[in-house]
Design a protein around this motif. Structure first.
Motif, short mmCIF file in Angstrom:
data_model
loop_
_atom_site.label_atom_id
_atom_site.label_comp_id
_atom_site.label_asym_id
_atom_site.label_seq_id
_atom_site.Cartn_x
_atom_site.Cartn_y
_atom_site.Cartn_z
N SER A 149 46.70 45.81 32.55
CA SER A 149 46.21 45.41 33.88
C SER A 149 45.44 46.54 34.57
O SER A 149 45.86 47.69 34.56
CB SER A 149 47.39 45.02 34.78
OG SER A 149 47.96 43.81 34.37
N ASN A 150 44.33 46.16 35.18
CA ASN A 150 43.60 47.09 36.04
C ASN A 150 43.98 46.79 37.50
O ASN A 150 44.86 45.96 37.76
CB ASN A 150 42.09 46.95 35.80
CG ASN A 150 41.62 45.52 35.99
OD1 ASN A 150 42.30 44.71 36.61
ND2 ASN A 150 40.45 45.20 35.46
N ALA A 151 43.31 47.45 38.42
CA ALA A 151 43.66 47.27 39.84
C ALA A 151 43.52 45.81 40.27
O ALA A 151 44.36 45.28 40.99
CB ALA A 151 42.78 48.18 40.70
N LYS A 152 42.45 45.13 39.79
CA LYS A 152 42.24 43.74 40.19
C LYS A 152 43.38 42.85 39.68
O LYS A 152 43.89 42.00 40.41
CB LYS A 152 40.90 43.22 39.67
CG LYS A 152 40.56 41.85 40.22
CD LYS A 152 39.18 41.36 39.81
CE LYS A 152 39.18 40.91 38.38
NZ LYS A 152 37.93 40.29 37.95
N ALA A 153 43.76 43.06 38.42
CA ALA A 153 44.85 42.26 37.85
C ALA A 153 46.15 42.50 38.62
O ALA A 153 46.90 41.56 38.89
CB ALA A 153 45.03 42.61 36.37
N MET A 154 46.41 43.76 38.97
CA MET A 154 47.63 44.06 39.73
C MET A 154 47.56 43.42 41.11
O MET A 154 48.54 42.85 41.60
CB MET A 154 47.83 45.58 39.84
CG MET A 154 48.26 46.24 38.53
SD MET A 154 49.78 45.55 37.79
CE MET A 154 51.04 46.17 38.92
N LYS A 155 46.41 43.49 41.74
CA LYS A 155 46.24 42.88 43.06
C LYS A 155 46.53 41.37 42.99
O LYS A 155 47.28 40.83 43.80
CB LYS A 155 44.80 43.09 43.56
CG LYS A 155 44.56 42.54 44.95
CD LYS A 155 43.11 42.67 45.37
CE LYS A 155 42.24 41.67 44.61
NZ LYS A 155 40.84 41.69 45.06
N ASN A 156 45.97 40.71 41.98
CA ASN A 156 46.19 39.27 41.86
C ASN A 156 47.64 38.93 41.49
O ASN A 156 48.16 37.90 41.90
CB ASN A 156 45.19 38.66 40.88
CG ASN A 156 43.80 38.57 41.48
OD1 ASN A 156 43.64 38.32 42.68
ND2 ASN A 156 42.78 38.79 40.67
N SER A 157 48.26 39.80 40.72
CA SER A 157 49.68 39.59 40.38
C SER A 157 50.54 39.68 41.64
O SER A 157 51.51 38.93 41.80
CB SER A 157 50.16 40.62 39.35
OG SER A 157 49.50 40.42 38.13
N ILE A 158 50.18 40.61 42.52
CA ILE A 158 50.91 40.76 43.79
C ILE A 158 50.64 39.53 44.67
O ILE A 158 51.56 38.93 45.25
CB ILE A 158 50.51 42.07 44.50
CG1 ILE A 158 50.92 43.29 43.64
CG2 ILE A 158 51.12 42.15 45.90
CD1 ILE A 158 50.30 44.62 44.09
N GLY A 159 49.38 39.14 44.72
CA GLY A 159 48.99 38.01 45.55
C GLY A 159 49.68 36.71 45.15
O GLY A 159 50.07 35.90 45.99
#
Lengths: 347, 347
Positions: free
Chosen positions: A306-316
């Motif tokens: 995961s990159n930052a975008k993937a982590m952001k979407n996982s949190i979202g």
């Protein structure tokens, strides 16, 4: 609604930067950021702070929870969870157990996250086995929820029934799908197809209150014929990994072909918008991670890469899960079943 | 070398025309046509002759074998094979049993073809279960042989070992791959991963003479990391069906995206050569059918939706299989193993 999410800062292959930037991005994301009360970044405080210092953020809503150990992917999950009490995974899961966070997102060792989640947070009463679920894009423009995507390699028919029930709650509460269509992944549509477990599962699913369409074939996932595709974790994990590899292989071949001739190359340049939209639809970083359902809390396993975008979407992704009250609904459903059983048993 | 191939004229969804035109095309195909002594078209004589009358052909090398019954896909395979003695499948398989043909190609009911083949032609001595194999294109420009692709939904570790051994012979003899790399499809690379059957199979494969790379993940198939990917028929069939559906879904989405904007549409027009080459690489009609290995003869299961080209390639595929002496090599390998076992048992 207080939505506090704990995030494993040490789980991503590329180091804490992905989780830190993902968390910062999540707090200001227009789709869900406003609903998140706080994010707890769990891991080595100094390392996290070093990254935070470089990233402008809302410090009132971002807290670092120190955990100085890291569980590596090659460690035995059971041993690691037992001995590394101060690892980001164990500390993060304890935050959920203690009610300090409603969810824990980790891109770390799948085995350790699953073992830890089951041991520390625990199963919802009546749920025999928690399961991983993933949303796979289908050609209808929607997503199919594949469960179990890898938590239980060996199953009993009753487990599959519960995976289906939990998947149905998930799709209804998180993706707003009314009366989700359930399919049992099998080698043919006929009821007598497949292994003995598949046949017995078909019977249980048919007798349930679910919107069960019967056996489906694996191609029904990309076709979007069903909303929830149920299988054991061995088959589910294979489908998941295959999806990753196949798409990558297909795109690589297409790229090679497109750049092999001048005219194609020029054409591809003109079509690049279409390719971009296509890639976006099939990009796992857009969807987020895989929820581990059936626990007394939410645990989301994000992809190791995961990159930052993937982590952001996982949190979202956690926001809708928490707002939809998935844990409570599964618990209610499960206790209803327990009551029914008790009634049958004359208790 | 006398190469006579029997072809089920009644098996294709689109009727006898696909098999008839496929057979005619195979005889004159520059790649393998010259090596085929004769093709026996099995099915309803009048219908086949009506199609043959419309297609110029070498009548000296094309013979019609009358079989007036047809087994449908929705019939019970076991019952159909027992009762429909004059069906194209039973008659065709008997041609192989009697040595009148070296191979039988059918696009008919998979269940009936497999059941019939095992009952009528029989297993090679020492082979516990015949298996289906399919060649899946990988992004290295080659193919990976997936076996078992659907014949045995429940297996024992010894079956998987034999699937690997037969797959190795196939890749070496038919695709000229030296010392084929074997992988066991599992949910992770570590030896302790997976079900109890997977773990025991790993041990057997590791102790064998094969070029065994260990456990592989499903993504290794499209990546082409191994030449033979071994799994049970449940998992294999799911991978096969998923491949079909996923590629279709992906291409459909790409098409929608490409025609959605003028510039993309124009670009796609310029790149159409690349798309055509791409489609060709991923087109199952190019590869032919799935050989059913482990029998005392060759049986190839073609896709139900096969057109004339797919049938032609399925017929052509038999030539290399027969020339490569696959059946003899599997029999030799199997009897060696039997001897070894006898020695161990002191017989």
């Amino acid at each position: 609604m207080d939505i506090t999410i704990a995030v494993d800062a040490m789980g991503c292959d590329m180091g804490p930067v992905a989780a830190v930037e993902g968390a910062v991005g999540a707090l200001s994301d227009g789709r869900f950021g406003g609903k998140i009360t706080k994010i707890l970044l769990v891991g080595r405080q100094a390392e996290i702070n070093a990254h935070l210092a470089k990233t402008p953020h809302d410090s009132g809503r971002l807290e670092v929870v120190d955990a100085d150990e890291v569980i590596h992917v090659d460690e035995s999950p059971t041993a690691a969870i037992k001995t590394k009490k101060n690892s980001s995974i164990v500390v993060g899961l304890n935050l959920v157990k203690q009610g300090r966070a409603a969810a824990f997102v980790s891109a770390g060792s799948t085995g350790a996250v699953l073992t830890g989640a089951t041991t520390i947070i625990g199963r919802i009463k009546g749920i025999k086995r928690p399961a991983l679920g993933v949303l796979l894009p289908n050609s209808n423009g929607g997503h199919t929820f594949l469960t179990d995507a890898g938590a239980n390699v060996e199953v009993k028919p009753e487990f599959l029934l519960q995976f289906a029930q939990m998947g149905s709650v998930y799709m209804e509460s998180v993706l707003d799908v009314k009366n989700p269509r359930i399919g049992l992944i099998n080698v043919g549509a006929e009821r007598e197809k497949g292994t003995s477990v598949a046949k017995a599962s078909h019977e249980l699913l048919e007798a349930s209150q679910l919107n069960f369409l019967g056996n489906v074939e694996a191609r029904d996932i990309p076709y979007g014929t069903v909303d929830v595709a149920v299988c054991d974790g061995f088959v589910g994990n294979i489908i998941l990994k295959y999806t990753e590899g196949y798409a990558k292989g297909l795109f690589a071949t297409l790229k090679t072909e497109l750049i092999s001739k001048f005219l194609s190359r020029f054409g591809a340049l003109l079509s690049r918008g279409a390719f971009k939209r296509m890639r976006k639809r099939y990009d796992y970083t857009e969807v987020g991670g895989a929820p581990f359902i059936g626990l007394n809390g939410l645990v989301v396993k994000a992809h190791g890469s995961s990159n930052a975008k993937a982590m952001k979407n996982s949190i979202g992704q956690c926001v809708k899960f928490i707002e939809g009250g998935v844990v409570g609904k599964i618990a209610a459903m499960s206790s209803e079943k327990l009551d029914e059983r008790d009634e049958k048993n004359g208790i």
